[in-house]
Structure formats: structure tokens, C-alpha cells
Design a protein around this motif. Structure first.
Motif, mmCIF file in Angstrom:
data_model
loop_
_atom_site.group_PDB
_atom_site.id
_atom_site.type_symbol
_atom_site.label_atom_id
_atom_site.label_comp_id
_atom_site.label_asym_id
_atom_site.label_seq_id
_atom_site.Cartn_x
_atom_site.Cartn_y
_atom_site.Cartn_z
ATOM 1 N N LEU A 129 -1.011 -9.242 -9.752
ATOM 2 C CA LEU A 129 -1.096 -8.423 -10.962
ATOM 3 C C LEU A 129 -2.370 -7.576 -10.983
ATOM 4 O O LEU A 129 -2.344 -6.417 -11.423
ATOM 5 C CB LEU A 129 -1.050 -9.322 -12.189
ATOM 6 N N ALA A 130 -3.487 -8.167 -10.516
ATOM 7 C CA ALA A 130 -4.752 -7.428 -10.517
ATOM 8 C C ALA A 130 -4.783 -6.328 -9.468
ATOM 9 O O ALA A 130 -5.638 -5.437 -9.528
ATOM 10 C CB ALA A 130 -5.916 -8.397 -10.299
ATOM 11 N N ASN A 131 -3.868 -6.391 -8.497
ATOM 12 C CA ASN A 131 -3.804 -5.385 -7.425
ATOM 13 C C ASN A 131 -2.402 -4.786 -7.354
ATOM 14 O O ASN A 131 -1.838 -4.609 -6.278
ATOM 15 C CB ASN A 131 -4.182 -6.018 -6.090
ATOM 16 N N ALA A 132 -1.872 -4.465 -8.530
ATOM 17 C CA ALA A 132 -0.485 -4.017 -8.617
ATOM 18 C C ALA A 132 -0.240 -2.716 -7.861
ATOM 19 O O ALA A 132 0.894 -2.434 -7.458
ATOM 20 C CB ALA A 132 -0.095 -3.838 -10.089
ATOM 21 N N LEU A 133 -1.277 -1.908 -7.651
ATOM 22 C CA LEU A 133 -1.096 -0.625 -6.969
ATOM 23 C C LEU A 133 -1.125 -0.752 -5.447
ATOM 24 O O LEU A 133 -0.783 0.206 -4.748
ATOM 25 C CB LEU A 133 -2.197 0.352 -7.407
ATOM 26 N N LEU A 134 -1.528 -1.927 -4.933
ATOM 27 C CA LEU A 134 -1.715 -2.045 -3.492
ATOM 28 C C LEU A 134 -0.400 -2.002 -2.722
ATOM 29 O O LEU A 134 -0.276 -1.274 -1.723
ATOM 30 C CB LEU A 134 -2.466 -3.340 -3.166
ATOM 31 N N LEU A 135 0.604 -2.756 -3.161
ATOM 32 C CA LEU A 135 1.871 -2.779 -2.436
ATOM 33 C C LEU A 135 2.547 -1.407 -2.418
ATOM 34 O O LEU A 135 3.021 -0.968 -1.359
ATOM 35 C CB LEU A 135 2.797 -3.841 -3.037
ATOM 36 N N PRO A 136 2.635 -0.677 -3.554
ATOM 37 C CA PRO A 136 3.189 0.685 -3.478
ATOM 38 C C PRO A 136 2.392 1.607 -2.561
ATOM 39 O O PRO A 136 2.974 2.436 -1.855
ATOM 40 C CB PRO A 136 3.135 1.165 -4.933
ATOM 41 N N ALA A 137 1.062 1.459 -2.574
ATOM 42 C CA ALA A 137 0.238 2.299 -1.703
ATOM 43 C C ALA A 137 0.500 1.987 -0.232
ATOM 44 O O ALA A 137 0.589 2.897 0.605
ATOM 45 C CB ALA A 137 -1.246 2.100 -2.030
ATOM 46 N N LEU A 138 0.644 0.708 0.109
ATOM 47 C CA LEU A 138 0.955 0.331 1.494
ATOM 48 C C LEU A 138 2.332 0.828 1.905
ATOM 49 O O LEU A 138 2.541 1.257 3.045
ATOM 50 C CB LEU A 138 0.871 -1.189 1.644
ATOM 51 N N ALA A 139 3.284 0.768 0.978
ATOM 52 C CA ALA A 139 4.635 1.235 1.286
ATOM 53 C C ALA A 139 4.669 2.749 1.471
ATOM 54 O O ALA A 139 5.447 3.276 2.292
ATOM 55 C CB ALA A 139 5.595 0.819 0.177
#
Length: 240
Positions: A32-42
Motif C-alpha cells: 500500500l505504501a508503494n502502490a505506484l511501484l508495480l504500475p511503474a515496473l509494468a
């Protein structure tokens, strides 16, 4: 003679179940605290150079999240937790700014190493025999930087040191606690290798587990720092 009743919640199975639940909660809070990381990696493979900047920006909040989760896990291991969720939020709020300051130099160093690794084939050529040696050297350097950053964030989660002292102690630990450092490096290496061999979608599951193992392995380092660099018992972990 009257047998003593076993206190409810004191059995080993209960403690194991509580630990597993705490690790799962910590993993969820990291996500939750790094919610933007997975979309950015994708998005990175299709976004090109801009995708790299997106991933770098998305990794900035990782530092405070790791500190908060390490704080909660350390209290869980010590049997002093008031709930992983509550401990995480407390440390995240109190240590956010300093965690960003501590984390950014390590993040930038890792970004430079990753950029050099990605651009190495074009720079050296596929037939250059020096390529594998340079690649190995960069991988080792990345692992050392990642381990030093983890040591610094763990110390921030436990003690109220100045930022420059955290940098010094993160390097001091390499000589003072070699087994701890090697263990942490091994945990980070295996976790990264598993992610590369499988899928980045496993990151939410693996992140909390890997950090919990790092906290468990790092307890001798925290005791050493407490004994050698604090004149009195440390304040509440995470208190500035």
C-alpha cells in the motif's frame, strides 16, 4: 497439587500464527505504501527512458516504508508490538523525512549501477571478454550498496541517530558484524534472483518475508550498536 492452567495465547502455535499474520500484514502495508511501484515496473518496458524515471520516482517512498515495516517487525520479534498496523503507521509518520534523506543516496547509487548494467552490451560489445567481469563487478557493487542501505534503514528504525551517523554505522557493520552482513546480502540476493526468475508480481508477497528475515538476522547488529554507541538504553524504536 493443582496444575497451573496454560495462559491463552502463550502456546508456540499461537505465537507462530501471530508472527505469520504480522508478516502478512507488514507485506500488505509495504504494498500500500508503494502502490505506484508495480504500475511503474509494468510500464517501464514500453515507456523506454521515461519508464526508468517513473520507476526511480516510484522507489522514493520505499525507504520510509522499509523503516516503518522494520520497526514493526522488530517489535514483533521482541514481543513488544502493539499491532503491526499501528506500529507501522507510528514509525512511518515519525521517520518519514529522515528515511527519505537516508534512502535517496543509496537509491541514486543503485540507479547509476543499474543504468550501467543495462548499457554495458552496447558499450563493450558482445564479444568483449571484459564484459562478464565488469558485469559481475557491477552486480557485486549493487549488492553491497543494497546491503548498506538496508543496514542504515534498520538502524533508523531502532535508534535516533543523526543521518551522517547512520551512514557511518551502515559501513561500520561490514567489519563489525560480518555474519549479519553476509546473511542480509544473501537474503537480498536470493529474493532478487527469485523475482528475476519468476515474475515481479510476486514482489508484494516476497518483500515482507525478506524484510522479516533481514530483521531476524540483524538482531546481533542492533544489540552491538545499542551496547557500543548508546550511553543508556535506547528510546522507543522510531522515536526521533
Amino acid at each position: 497439587m493443582v496444575a497451573k492452567k496454560t495462559e491463552y495465547g502463550a502456546g508456540p502455535l499461537f505465537r507462530v500464527a501471530g508472527t505469520v499474520a504480522g508478516v502478512m500484514m507488514g507485506s500488505g502495508l509495504l504494498v500500500l505504501a508503494n502502490a505506484l511501484l508495480l504500475p511503474a515496473l509494468a510500464a517501464q518496458p514500453v515507456a523506454g527512458a521515461a519508464g526508468g524515471w517513473l520507476v526511480l520516482a516510484a522507489l522514493v517512498p520505499l525507504g520510509p516504508a522499509l523503516v516503518a515495516c522494520a520497526y514493526a517487525f522488530n517489535r514483533l520479534l521482541a514481543g513488544q508490538d502493539t499491532g503491526v498496523f499501528r506500529d507501522f503507521l507510528q514509525s512511518y509518520r515519525l521517520n518519514f523525512v529522515q528515511a527519505i534523506i537516508v534512502w535517496l543516496p543509496y537509491l541514486l547509487a543503485l540507479a547509476v549501477i543499474t543504468t550501467n548494467l543495462a548499457g554495458m552490451p552496447a558499450g563493450l560489445g558482445t564479444d568483449n571478454p571484459a564484459g562478464p567481469a565488469f558485469r559481475l563487478a557491477l552486480l557485486v557493487m549493487a549488492l553491497l550498496v543494497a546491503t548498506a542501505s538496508m543496514n542504515a534503514l534498520l538502524l533508523l528504525a531502532r535508534f535516533s541517530f543523526r543521518t551522517q551517523d547512520l551512514y557511518r554505522l551502515s559501513l561500520y557493520s561490514f567489519g563489525a558484524q560480518k555474519r549479519v552482513v553476509l546473511g542480509n546480502a544473501g537474503i537480498l540476493f536470493v529474493s532478487a534472483a527469485l523475482l528475476l526468475m519468476t515474475t515481479v508480481l510476486l514482489l508484494p508477497v516476497m518483500a515482507g518475508t525478506a524484510l522479516f528475515l533481514v530483521c531476524l538476522n540483524s538482531r546481533p547488529l542492533l544489540r552491538l550498536v545499542e551496547d557500543k554507541f548508546t550511553a543508556a538504553p535506547p528510546e522507543e524504536p522510531g522515536t526521533p
